[in-house]
Design an enzyme around this catalytic site. Structure first.
Site: not given
Length: 244
Positions: A123, A206, A226
């Site tokens: 991320c 994810c 994130c």
């Protein structure tokens, strides 16, 4: 009224605007944000399951408002198609696709499988750093976060300060029922994956189908954000260098 950087600190301005707007309709919040910041304001959108409402509201305030879209390289194809279709349908004229820096991918994720060993690291290079670089040219930005998502968002203010910038959360007060009513009233197109059971849509590695808000994101892990909305330690500045 234009924003005068000399008139107030960012935290002070955020507190004042939050007090003024905490019960305002999202349209009023967006108009106020645009009046204060003009071309120094951007909207950040995932073009995900609930994104159409905020994008439609913003298009009515300023169709030329810069919209920052994090194209992580890990998105569903349906999201990329939805981004193009929504932008065209709503007349959004300045949608900017933010992509991870080649150097970051080459050194930290050369095989595109960092998500298997470090979702936070993935991320960071695919979302946090590209957004930091893009936001370097703005003083304020708009998010689509809502309190009913739960977790850290339960106490979400309508206006806040983060890393020296003002963040507007126009939908903070709205419930899922209010979002659905707006979608129905304006016949807004749904993200294609919603019909397949995805209540929230992020990157494909994810994201899982779920009918419970964001529970399908990073399922089975403690991670709920994130990283782009996580407060930085004092003295840690955003990375605004490099290519997007």
């Amino acid at each position: 009224m234009a924003y005068d950087q000399t008139s107030a600190t960012a935290p002070g301005l955020a507190a004042r605007l939050d007090a003024e707007l905490r019960d305002a309709h999202p349209s009023e919040i967006l108009r106020t944000a645009h009046e204060h910041f003009g071309d120094k304001l951007a909207l950040v959108s995932s073009f995900g399951a609930e994104s159409a409402v905020l994008l439609h509201l913003a298009s009515r305030v300023s169709p030329g408002l810069p919209v920052l879209f994090l194209d992580t390289g890990m998105l569903f194809g349906q999201t990329l198609d939805y981004r193009k279709n929504i932008a065209a349908q709503f007349g959004l004229t300045d949608v900017r696709d933010l992509r991870p820096a080649f150097a970051d991918l080459a050194t930290q994720d050369p095989n595109s499988d960092l998500w298997r060993t470090s979702v936070d690291g993935c991320c960071h290079i695919r979302k946090v750093l590209p957004l930091d670089r893009a936001l370097g040219g703005f003083d304020a930005w708009i998010t689509g976060r809502k309190r009913f998502h739960g977790g850290d968002r339960l106490s979400l203010p309508v206006v806040e300060e983060a890393d020296g910038k003002i963040k507007f959360n126009p939908l903070a007060n709205w419930s899922k029922a209010e979002l659905d009513a707006y979608v129905a009233e304006h016949d807004l197109p749904a993200h294609p994956l919603v019909a397949q059971g995805y209540a929230s849509v992020g990157c494909w590695p994810c994201t899982q189908p779920s009918d419970d808000g964001r529970s399908g994101r990073w399922a089975g892990q403690e991670k709920t954000e994130c990283g782009i909305h996580v407060a930085r330690a004092p003295g840690v500045a955003p990375n605004v260098g490099g290519d997007i």
